[in-house]
Scaffold this active site. Structure first.
Site, PDB file in Angstrom:
ATOM      1  N   ARG A   1      33.444  86.725  38.495  1.00 49.46           N
ATOM      2  CA  ARG A   1      34.317  87.829  38.904  1.00 49.46           C
ATOM      3  C   ARG A   1      35.177  88.226  37.724  1.00 49.46           C
ATOM      4  O   ARG A   1      35.639  87.364  36.959  1.00 49.46           O
ATOM      5  CB  ARG A   1      35.235  87.400  40.050  1.00 49.46           C
ATOM      6  CG  ARG A   1      34.561  87.450  41.407  1.00 49.46           C
ATOM      7  CD  ARG A   1      34.239  88.896  41.817  1.00 49.46           C
ATOM      8  NE  ARG A   1      33.482  88.991  43.043  1.00 49.46           N
ATOM      9  CZ  ARG A   1      32.160  88.960  43.135  1.00 49.46           C
ATOM     10  NH1 ARG A   1      31.413  88.798  42.055  1.00 49.46           N
ATOM     11  NH2 ARG A   1      31.554  89.096  44.297  1.00 49.46           N
ATOM     12  N   GLU A  33      35.748  97.887  38.629  1.00 43.00           N
ATOM     13  CA  GLU A  33      34.339  98.247  38.489  1.00 43.00           C
ATOM     14  C   GLU A  33      34.069  99.620  39.096  1.00 43.00           C
ATOM     15  O   GLU A  33      34.400  99.824  40.270  1.00 43.00           O
ATOM     16  CB  GLU A  33      33.462  97.179  39.164  1.00 43.00           C
ATOM     17  CG  GLU A  33      33.537  95.858  38.415  1.00 43.00           C
ATOM     18  CD  GLU A  33      32.630  94.770  38.982  1.00 43.00           C
ATOM     19  OE1 GLU A  33      31.913  95.037  39.972  1.00 43.00           O
ATOM     20  OE2 GLU A  33      32.640  93.664  38.430  1.00 43.00           O
ATOM     21  N   HIS A  44      27.414  94.741  36.682  1.00 43.42           N
ATOM     22  CA  HIS A  44      27.414  93.814  37.833  1.00 43.42           C
ATOM     23  C   HIS A  44      25.990  93.658  38.403  1.00 43.42           C
ATOM     24  O   HIS A  44      25.719  94.010  39.550  1.00 43.42           O
ATOM     25  CB  HIS A  44      28.380  94.326  38.923  1.00 43.42           C
ATOM     26  CG  HIS A  44      28.805  93.245  39.888  1.00 43.42           C
ATOM     27  ND1 HIS A  44      30.037  93.214  40.469  1.00 43.42           N
ATOM     28  CD2 HIS A  44      28.154  92.153  40.390  1.00 43.42           C
ATOM     29  CE1 HIS A  44      30.133  92.169  41.283  1.00 43.42           C
ATOM     30  NE2 HIS A  44      28.989  91.507  41.248  1.00 43.42           N
ATOM     31  N   LEU A  45      25.117  93.109  37.561  1.00 41.48           N
ATOM     32  CA  LEU A  45      23.704  93.010  37.950  1.00 41.48           C
ATOM     33  C   LEU A  45      23.293  91.608  38.382  1.00 41.48           C
ATOM     34  O   LEU A  45      22.108  91.352  38.599  1.00 41.48           O
ATOM     35  CB  LEU A  45      22.814  93.435  36.757  1.00 41.48           C
ATOM     36  CG  LEU A  45      22.912  94.896  36.325  1.00 41.48           C
ATOM     37  CD1 LEU A  45      21.959  95.175  35.157  1.00 41.48           C
ATOM     38  CD2 LEU A  45      22.582  95.818  37.481  1.00 41.48           C
ATOM     39  N   GLY A  46      24.271  90.690  38.493  1.00 45.51           N
ATOM     40  CA  GLY A  46      23.931  89.288  38.778  1.00 45.51           C
ATOM     41  C   GLY A  46      22.967  89.123  39.934  1.00 45.51           C
ATOM     42  O   GLY A  46      22.045  88.310  39.887  1.00 45.51           O
TER      43      GLY A  46
HETATM   44  O1  LIG Z   1      29.108  88.253  44.952  1.00 45.41           O
HETATM   45  C1  LIG Z   1      27.921  88.549  44.830  1.00 45.41           C
HETATM   46  O2  LIG Z   1      27.087  88.278  45.696  1.00 45.41           O
HETATM   47  C2  LIG Z   1      27.466  89.209  43.583  1.00 45.41           C
HETATM   48  O3  LIG Z   1      28.540  89.531  42.794  1.00 45.41           O
HETATM   49  C3  LIG Z   1      26.580  90.396  43.831  1.00 45.41           C
HETATM   50  O4  LIG Z   1      27.236  91.527  44.305  1.00 45.41           O
HETATM   51  P1  LIG Z   1      26.345  92.773  44.773  1.00 45.41           P
HETATM   52  O5  LIG Z   1      25.692  92.421  46.070  1.00 45.41           O
HETATM   53  O6  LIG Z   1      27.274  93.922  44.948  1.00 45.41           O
HETATM   54  O7  LIG Z   1      25.328  93.013  43.720  1.00 45.41           O
END
Ligand SMILES: O=C(O)[C@H](O)COP(=O)(O)O
Length: 500
Positions: free
Chosen positions: A209, A238, A256-258
């Site tokens: 985060r 963001e 935020h592509l995790g």
């Molecule tokens: O907390 C999460 O699950 C991740 O940060 C992913 O967030 P997102 O679903 O908006 O891609």
């Protein structure tokens, strides 16, 4: 737990289609909308029983307070920092996430950023696209033998550790702290002080985060060379309006592509839909972040005990003579069958005690937070040893204490004792009940019978206390509630009626 009825769900973001499919197959109407403004959400949310979001929908207190019958906010993902969980809890809304669906994807992106940082891959690719062939500028460093510090050894941290071991990185600094520390935006875990303590040129990756890094401190550290590079997937704001970090030559960043992989999205979409369906069908509660106590309410038999807790609360509230605010509640569960149940029993009793008292609608999710907000001190304990289960509740009102004890016998709710009057036979807690406090007298029963007959109300049962000395509590089952209790005044010290 009482079945939760969810008929309509709004999915306000791009969630994997399997989510909608599973919900619809289970009889839930689903509306999908994207890019809703806060005002759109506020205008529409009252029409839904459930809301499914990812991280872009800001479910603020304004949105939550605009809900009518919303019962669940499902987060198809992990972080719930975009949801005002406190406001949801106060409103009695369950907040649920899917904590493991995107673990692998987030861990893989973390490793990707680590490796990209050591070899300047994004910068070299950009340079190639610009027509260059610059082999000197992008001199990198091996990861072999380097020390990797992982802040927070949760699900993702552990996966990163596992993946980086074959790269022969040495993990010597594994800080273990719980998810609440990591996801709390106010916890700037990496700040000027922590950067100063790091080895010069330290590289930093953040796929958790934005809030856990002090972004100004990171920029200072990058500019001074104390930080040799940063890989950032997340930002305090963001998308970030302040582009100083994104534009820094030693920063590689992603929007935020995790969790943005087909696999993670399929898992999160499926998990949240199945969790909601299981909850609606009364099979179990998984992933609730603000209502863990409810998880144990799906065990067989718990439903009746919850109803008992609520009923005892209603009886005590009705029988506290002056409806004055109570300041303390002590709940004691007894018996092996209630072992581990004192959490939900406490919430259930508070629902009964606060109904009609609190402005909000109390339920098992919010009753304790409503009590706290009203300054009511709630304590609970469990006493073992008894085979038969029972729940004893004592409340303090202006220095006086009132107590009721009930049980579930043969599946029926019964009251065993009210304010130290132990009933000769357990009182069935069902239908319309009139509680009377009076001195023992052979005239009491015929007088009450006559009075009820005059009011056109039938007496269905009469429960007397075992003791016959002093003022005691009686319970009378009625065919319907009396319009007015005034006529009882000459006969009794106190009277209260209620429907269970
Ligand atoms: O907390 C999460 O699950 C991740 O940060 C992913 O967030 P997102 O679903 O908006 O891609």
């Amino acid at each position: 737990m009482a079945p939760v009825s969810i008929k309509r769900i709004l999915i306000s973001e791009s969630v994997d289609p399997c989510c909608k499919k599973i919900l619809q197959e289970n009889g839930i109407q689903v509306t999908e909308k994207q890019n809703m403004s806060k005002d759109d959400l506020i205008a529409e949310i009252k029409d839904y029983d459930g809301l499914v979001v990812r991280s872009a929908t800001k479910v603020t207190a304004d949105v939550i307070n605009a809900t009518g019958n919303l019962q669940i906010i499902g987060r198809a993902g992990t972080g719930v920092d975009n949801v005002d969980v406190d406001a949801a809890t106060k409103k009695g809304i369950i907040v649920m996430n899917t904590p493991s669906g995107n673990t692998i994807s987030a861990a893989e992106l973390t490793c990707t950023l680590l490796m990209s940082l050591s070899r300047h891959v994004p910068q070299a690719a950009m340079s190639m696209k610009a027509g260059n062939w610059d082999r000197k500028k992008f001199m990198g460093a091996e990861m072999y033998g380097k020390i990797l510090g992982i802040v927070g050894l949760g699900r993702i941290g552990k996966e990163v550790a596992t993946r980086m071991q074959p790269s022969a990185m040495i993990q010597s600094l594994l800080l273990s702290c719980g998810p609440s520390v990591i996801t709390s935006p106010s916890t700037r875990l990496l700040n000027d002080t922590s950067f100063a303590k790091c080895k010069k040129g330290v590289k930093v990756v953040n796929c958790a985060r934005g809030g856990i890094i002090d972004e100004d401190a990171l920029l200072r550290a990058l500019e001074s060379g104390q930080c040799g590079g940063a890989g950032l997937d997340v930002f305090v704001e963001e998308p970030p309006k302040n582009r100083a970090l994104v534009n820094h030559p030693n920063v590689i960043s992603c929007p935020h592509l995790g969790a943005s992989t087909k696999e993670a999205q399929a898992r999160c979409g499926q998990d949240i839909a199945l969790q909601i369906v299981d909850m609606v069908m009364g099979k179990g509660l998984v992933g609730a972040v603000n209502a863990q106590v409810l998880a144990s309410t799906f065990s067989p038999g718990s439903h009746q005990w919850i109803k008992l807790g609520e009923a005892i609360g209603v009886v005590l509230r009705s029988c506290t003579t002056s409806k004055q605010p109570f300041s303390q509640v002590q709940i004691t569960t007894q018996g092996d069958c209630l072992k581990g149940s004192s959490g939900y029993m406490t919430s259930a009793v508070m629902v009964g005690l606060l109904t009609d008292v609190s402005k909000s609608c109390p339920n098992l999710v919010n009753s304790l937070s409503l009590a706290k907000e009203s300054g009511i001190m709630v304590t609970r304990n469990h006493s073992e040893g008894l085979t038969q289960g029972a729940c004893e509740v004592e409340i303090s009102v202006n220095g006086s204490s009132y107590r009721a004890t009930g049980s579930v016998q043969g599946g029926a709710l019964v009251l065993l004792e009210l304010n130290r009057s132990v009933f000769r036979q357990p009182v069935s807690l069902t239908g319309n009940l009139l509680f009377l406090k009076a001195a023992a007298s052979p005239q009491l029963l015929p007088s009450v019978t006559g009075l009820l007959a005059t009011a056109g109300v039938e007496m269905e049962s009469f429960s007397a206390p075992a003791a016959r000395n002093g003022d005691q509590w009686y319970c009378v089952g009625l065919s319907s509630l009396l319009g007015d209790l005034g006529a009882l005044k000459p006969l009794v010290k106190e009277a209260a009626q209620l429907s269970v």
